[in-house]
Design an enzyme around this catalytic site. Structure first.
Site, PDB file in Angstrom:
ATOM      1  N   ASP A 332      53.536  36.050  37.592  1.00 49.87           N
ATOM      2  CA  ASP A 332      53.220  35.389  38.851  1.00 49.87           C
ATOM      3  C   ASP A 332      52.870  36.472  39.870  1.00 49.87           C
ATOM      4  O   ASP A 332      53.701  37.323  40.197  1.00 49.87           O
ATOM      5  CB  ASP A 332      54.430  34.577  39.325  1.00 49.87           C
ATOM      6  N   SER A 413      34.531  37.044  47.186  1.00 50.08           N
ATOM      7  CA  SER A 413      33.846  35.776  47.439  1.00 50.08           C
ATOM      8  C   SER A 413      32.821  36.002  48.542  1.00 50.08           C
ATOM      9  O   SER A 413      32.968  36.925  49.349  1.00 50.08           O
ATOM     10  CB  SER A 413      34.860  34.706  47.879  1.00 50.08           C
ATOM     11  N   TYR A 430      42.127  31.346  53.129  1.00 53.57           N
ATOM     12  CA  TYR A 430      41.319  31.882  52.019  1.00 53.57           C
ATOM     13  C   TYR A 430      40.266  32.883  52.510  1.00 53.57           C
ATOM     14  O   TYR A 430      40.183  34.012  52.011  1.00 53.57           O
ATOM     15  CB  TYR A 430      40.649  30.738  51.259  1.00 53.57           C
ATOM     16  N   LYS A 434      39.915  36.971  51.800  1.00 54.11           N
ATOM     17  CA  LYS A 434      38.754  37.573  51.149  1.00 54.11           C
ATOM     18  C   LYS A 434      38.092  38.623  52.057  1.00 54.11           C
ATOM     19  O   LYS A 434      37.546  39.618  51.563  1.00 54.11           O
ATOM     20  CB  LYS A 434      37.757  36.493  50.722  1.00 54.11           C
TER      21      LYS A 434
END
Length: 517
Positions: A332, A413, A430, A434
């Protein structure tokens, strides 16, 4: 390169350097190549430097890119004599050493602008007209520069208007992508941004200042161009490339195939055979594709994920000879001790780590300002940022202890470069995570260099990819946006591993042709 055989490629600034290298590589790969330059005889002399079977495919025409009428006339000649244009390489560029504020520098400034900006617009207009009239398919390259992404501070030397023009080329790339799509074509556009290249554009004073800096070779850039042409029709690249230096890198946008073989590539996967690659988030999507591609290309691959059984199932999806090279471990990314323990086991059981693919990443659909979202925010940060730092630290320790050579990938991304305003949806932390990864790439590059290693770092920034990270709500909203495949990203990764030891792909942006973002 089959679909480009006997089709016409036009290369500007073709008499020397990157342009000459592109002419030779394109001709050797089966294209009819027309080089444009003021020194036509230098292009014609390149016939002696290509394969015998390619000599009749290489042609030179005189053209000054500062003169629009010359450009119009020469493109008419090309189309009538050799056929419709399929590929345009906008390579011509000039640099002048003078301050912008100096007196009597108007001609220098005008020459740089007319060549580096206006000439590109004029050539692209003529080439696009031909492409659109013959099926709406083709590929336009803009040979950009790291100076198109930042302005380096050169002691006792002024780059004048040059970085300004290259920043214009960076914006131009995206403008062309939008225009080509809006006009209903499948014409691709790719910006290739090298670091310092050993060409005539490097003035004697610059060479003196950069005496201790490693240079790329023109052939490195030409190889990147051939790679882009080999990508599938739906994949489009933007590329940043560099040598090992304390300056920025090379950048591209890109494609797919399982085992990529580049004609003229002087390095392949041989040096990675039976060496250890670690892939995080390996149970599905991009991570799973990377596991399969790396194993099929001869590496010992250890996939890390919470769902270990799904990695083990990938053995049935690789070549029979590769099955024993695929291994799975449960881990994890949010738990630091699990990462430490996993890497200790990997090094002890399989050997030192040579390649790390930081792929694990999650997205949560919630506003940053929402109440009770702390756990969602923390999960994204711990997986997408802290997990990457922890994995890279462990992999770097192993690489440095075993020769100081390796390759670290950050699966980034396009949201690491801008924040999209998606109607009725928030991607929460998110995009922030990134953007952190984008900065992290450059931090790692500088750290790896300062610590005396030859370890590379590459950020691969895809557009929308068809993976489990796309929630049903996101899929519904983005229904009209064509997604990339996970294999497109894995293939890009294999290409980066095939580059010579002195070449580093710093940033690769991959979009689907026609993507909205």
């Amino acid at each position: 390169m089959e679909r480009w055989k006997n089709r016409v490629a036009v290369v500007t600034g073709a008499s020397a350097g990157i342009g000459a290298a592109c002419v030779k590589y394109l001709a050797n790969n089966g294209m009819i190549v027309v080089g444009l330059a003021r020194r036509k005889e230098c292009i014609e002399a390149l016939r002696d430097q290509v394969e015998a079977s390619a000599r009749d495919r290489l042609h030179g025409l005189q053209c000054d890119l500062r003169d629009q009428q010359q450009i119009i006339d020469v493109f008419k000649v090309i189309v009538s004599k050799y056929g419709p244009i399929a590929v345009l390489v906008n390579n011509a560029g000039v640099l002048r050493n003078t301050n912008l504020v100096n007196d009597d520098n108007q001609q220098d400034i005008q020459d740089v602008i007319d060549t580096n900006i206006v000439g590109v617009v004029n050539c692209t207009r003529e080439a696009f007209r031909s492409m659109k009239a013959h099926g709406g398919v083709g590929h336009v390259f803009l040979i950009n520069s790291i100076c198109g992404h930042n302005v380096p501070k050169a002691p006792n030397f002024s780059l004048n208007i040059y970085p300004c023009t290259k920043h214009a080329v960076t914006a131009m790339t995206e403008v062309y992508r939008h225009e080509f799509h809006m006009l209903g074509t499948k014409v691709k556009v790719t910006s290739i941004s090298p670091g310092t290249v050993n060409t005539e554009i490097i003035l004697p004073k610059m060479k003196e200042i950069l005496a201790d800096a490693p240079f790329l070779q023109p052939e490195d850039v030409a190889e990147a161009l051939i790679y882009c042409l080999q990508t599938p029709p739906h994949v489009q690249l933007h590329l940043d490339e560099q040598a090992f230096e304390l300056l920025p890198d090379i950048s591209v946008e890109r494609q797919q195939t399982n085992r990529l073989i580049l004609s003229g590539l002087h390095q392949n996967m041989e040096r990675w055979q039976n060496r250890v690659a670690v892939v995080t988030g390996a149970s599905a999507g991009i991570g799973a594709a990377c596991v399969k591609y790396l194993a099929n290309n001869g590496m010992i691959v250890v996939g890390l994920a919470r769902r270990k059984e799904r990695i083990e199932a990938l053995r049935d999806q690789v070549e029979a000879t590769a099955r024993d090279r695929v291994h799975a471990m449960q881990c994890d990314m949010r738990v630091h001790q699990q990462i430490i323990d996993a890497f200790k086991v990997i090094v002890a059981e399989y050997g030192p780590v040579a390649v790390l693919v930081n792929n694990a990443g999650i997205v949560r659909i919630a506003n940053l300002v929402d109440d009770n979202n702390l756990q969602e925010v923390q999960d994204v940060i711990d997986t997408n940022i802290v997990g990457v730092v922890n994995c890279t630290r462990e992999a770097f320790r192993s690489m440095k202890a075993h020769g100081g050579v390796g390759h670290v990938f950050l699966i980034n991304s396009i949201f690491g470069h801008f924040v999209a305003n998606i109607p009725n949806i928030s991607i929460n932390m998110y995009a922030c995570s990134k953007h952190a990864m984008t900065a992290m790439t450059e931090v790692y590059r500088q750290e790896f260099y300062k610590l005396g290693t030859k370890i590379k770092v590459t950020s691969i920034s895809p557009g929308v990819v068809d993976t489990e990270i796309l929630t049903p709500k996101v899929r519904e909203i983005m229904n009209n946006t064509p997604p990339l495949k996970s294999e497109d990203i894995a293939d890009a990764l294999i290409y980066c591993l095939q580059t010579p030891p002195h070449v580093q792909i710093h940033e690769m942006i991959i979009k689907h042709v026609g993507e909205l973002f």
